[in-house]
Design an enzyme around this catalytic site. Sequence first.
Site, PDB file in Angstrom:
ATOM      1  CE  LYS A  88      37.622  28.383 -10.367  1.00 49.29           C
ATOM      2  NZ  LYS A  88      36.458  27.640 -10.776  1.00 49.29           N
ATOM      3  CE1 TYR A  90      38.952  29.417 -13.739  1.00 51.32           C
ATOM      4  CE2 TYR A  90      41.333  29.799 -13.362  1.00 51.32           C
ATOM      5  CZ  TYR A  90      40.371  29.191 -13.236  1.00 51.32           C
ATOM      6  OH  TYR A  90      39.550  27.478 -13.209  1.00 51.32           O
ATOM      7  CB  ILE A  99      37.604  18.235 -14.542  1.00 53.77           C
ATOM      8  CG1 ILE A  99      39.262  18.575 -14.565  1.00 53.77           C
ATOM      9  CG2 ILE A  99      37.808  17.639 -12.674  1.00 53.77           C
ATOM     10  CD1 ILE A  99      39.971  19.667 -14.217  1.00 53.77           C
TER      11      ILE A  99
END
Length: 341
Positions: free
Chosen positions: A212, A208, A65
């Site tokens: 976030k 994870y 990304i």
Amino acid sequence: MSFSTVMNGFLSTIGAAVIVYGGFYVLSVTIFDCDVLLGFLEKFGKSPRRLKGKVVFITGASSGIGEHTAYALAKVGAKLVLTARRNLELQRVKQQCIAVSKGLLEDKDVLVIPMDVLDLSSHKMHFQHAVRHFGHVDILINNAGRSQRALWDSTDLAVDKQLFDLNVFSVLNLTRTALEHFNKRRQGHVAVVSSLAGVIGVPFSGTYTGSKHAIHGYFNSLRNEKLTSNIHVTLLCPGPTFTNFLNEAFTEKDGEKFHGSTQPTDKRMTSERCGYLNTVAIVNKVNEAWIGIFPTIPMTYVAVYFPILYNLAVKIIGPNKIFKFRDSKEFQASESPNKID
């Protein structure tokens, strides 16, 4: 005309408007590969071309990304600071940025800085290098990070700490370094590549997901502190995307990598499309952008705005099928070949 007649007419109009608005949203989330606001901004909002000449500092720019966001920015003539650990890959990305810019960028307009974001003591030195080279930095894109595939209840605490060091604390430290510069200039923009895992709870990626959610807490707070300033905060939340993230993902064991891979048949967004939508979100200074192919976005809307319905659906579907939708395969615990039921 009686008062009750007027009120009935008024309420009927309001009711009809709500139905039309709801229908419009339902239709929109089935068409767009992003949230409704971002979908309309792509067509009717500010063009990424307005980022021409802006200096953008990107972490994790050597692949995925980050790499394709750099290309999207290069195409509109944004000046770039590309950072990551792998210098050779950064040099490759730099040359491609110059090529896709079609004359908008020269060699001096793309600065490569080999940088390990986990080396917190180096952040100020590297950021100041970019400031000296360009005179200033306009936008920081925190993209570097790693994912995870693991069982929640058997994850080593060392993995939690390492993932938070990378996905959270390195981001906070670099952002605070950038804010010193932005505060002096009284303008700036911080963007963070989060994930839809930061919006909803994703099974088999507990650490994870936690990292976030932490990012959302930190940066939503920062945005509210900066509401009266000219410093903006954007959270970019992609869903499943074609990158090499599965190979590098953490598991539940310290020092282990998932070594997974994506397949052409997987239901994922391309990195190119994700990078472009990132630029649309940034140029329009949106607070939070959801990015993903159908049915990722409708599922996210249901999770956020209809949690009872979402929780019921999750119970019926089961966590393993949710994971299969996410990674196009059933989850397998790293310590056992047996599939989770």
